[in-house]
Design a protein around this motif. Sequence first.
Motif, mmCIF file in Angstrom:
data_model
loop_
_atom_site.group_PDB
_atom_site.id
_atom_site.type_symbol
_atom_site.label_atom_id
_atom_site.label_comp_id
_atom_site.label_asym_id
_atom_site.label_seq_id
_atom_site.Cartn_x
_atom_site.Cartn_y
_atom_site.Cartn_z
ATOM 1 N N ASP A 46 15.921 6.157 95.231
ATOM 2 C CA ASP A 46 17.242 6.208 94.635
ATOM 3 C C ASP A 46 16.231 6.977 92.961
ATOM 4 O O ASP A 46 15.798 6.587 92.372
ATOM 5 C CB ASP A 46 16.816 5.175 93.859
ATOM 6 C CG ASP A 46 19.051 5.870 92.724
ATOM 7 O OD1 ASP A 46 19.094 7.044 93.174
ATOM 8 O OD2 ASP A 46 18.758 5.195 91.585
ATOM 9 N N VAL A 47 16.372 8.912 94.216
ATOM 10 C CA VAL A 47 15.383 9.391 92.596
ATOM 11 C C VAL A 47 16.731 9.847 91.504
ATOM 12 O O VAL A 47 17.873 10.451 91.989
ATOM 13 C CB VAL A 47 15.146 10.902 93.724
ATOM 14 C CG1 VAL A 47 14.253 11.857 93.077
ATOM 15 C CG2 VAL A 47 14.857 11.118 95.129
ATOM 16 N N GLN A 48 15.613 9.929 90.696
ATOM 17 C CA GLN A 48 16.584 9.919 89.402
ATOM 18 C C GLN A 48 15.841 11.913 88.765
ATOM 19 O O GLN A 48 15.223 11.456 88.911
ATOM 20 C CB GLN A 48 15.950 9.190 88.306
ATOM 21 C CG GLN A 48 17.234 7.337 89.033
ATOM 22 C CD GLN A 48 16.636 6.821 87.696
ATOM 23 O OE1 GLN A 48 15.656 6.912 87.147
ATOM 24 N NE2 GLN A 48 17.644 5.547 87.683
ATOM 25 N N PHE A 57 12.418 13.109 88.148
ATOM 26 C CA PHE A 57 11.564 12.251 86.873
ATOM 27 C C PHE A 57 11.389 10.981 86.987
ATOM 28 O O PHE A 57 10.002 10.785 87.206
ATOM 29 C CB PHE A 57 13.287 12.338 86.030
ATOM 30 C CG PHE A 57 12.569 11.853 84.206
ATOM 31 C CD1 PHE A 57 12.063 12.443 83.629
ATOM 32 C CD2 PHE A 57 12.256 10.420 84.056
ATOM 33 C CE1 PHE A 57 11.522 12.134 82.434
ATOM 34 C CE2 PHE A 57 12.613 9.817 82.953
ATOM 35 C CZ PHE A 57 11.159 10.655 82.212
ATOM 36 N N ASP A 58 12.104 10.683 88.966
ATOM 37 C CA ASP A 58 11.653 9.534 88.655
ATOM 38 C C ASP A 58 12.086 8.994 89.842
ATOM 39 O O ASP A 58 12.833 9.087 90.207
ATOM 40 C CB ASP A 58 12.027 7.661 87.911
ATOM 41 C CG ASP A 58 10.501 6.651 87.885
ATOM 42 O OD1 ASP A 58 10.253 6.227 88.395
ATOM 43 O OD2 ASP A 58 11.652 6.323 86.932
#
Length: 137
Positions: free
Chosen positions: A56-58, A65-66
């Motif tokens: 899950d790319v934030q 970002f994370d």
Amino acid sequence: MATPTASPQVASTVGLKNVVIAPLTEDTDTSHTYGELQLVAGAIEATITPESADPDVQYADDHEFDTLYPDPEVTFSTSMADIPLAIQEMIFGNAIDDNGVLVRTASDRPPYFAVGFKSEKSDGAFRYVWLYKGATR
């Protein structure tokens, strides 16, 4: 430049024995309690397959970002020579009637349980495996 090190000795799996299960009797955020171990004789083979999970790319401030990697699900399958009715009753959530017949119904709910086994390696050593929370499907 770092000196490469030798990889550890690798030994193939050549055996499977001592398959045991234990019902999960308590499962809270702070503790897990299991019932008595039950030996399931007649193990032929066991396979553990991790399912791949997409990260899950934030995004924040217009860039990555994370990245969160979820815990992957693991599929465990085993082939057994025979499973006694008492063990089938436990792992599938069925019931044995007064005549000693295993009765399966649509409302049966399999409980969670732990599975453990040891597999022999070709070098004579053993690998011990525990899966702490599983259910039949």
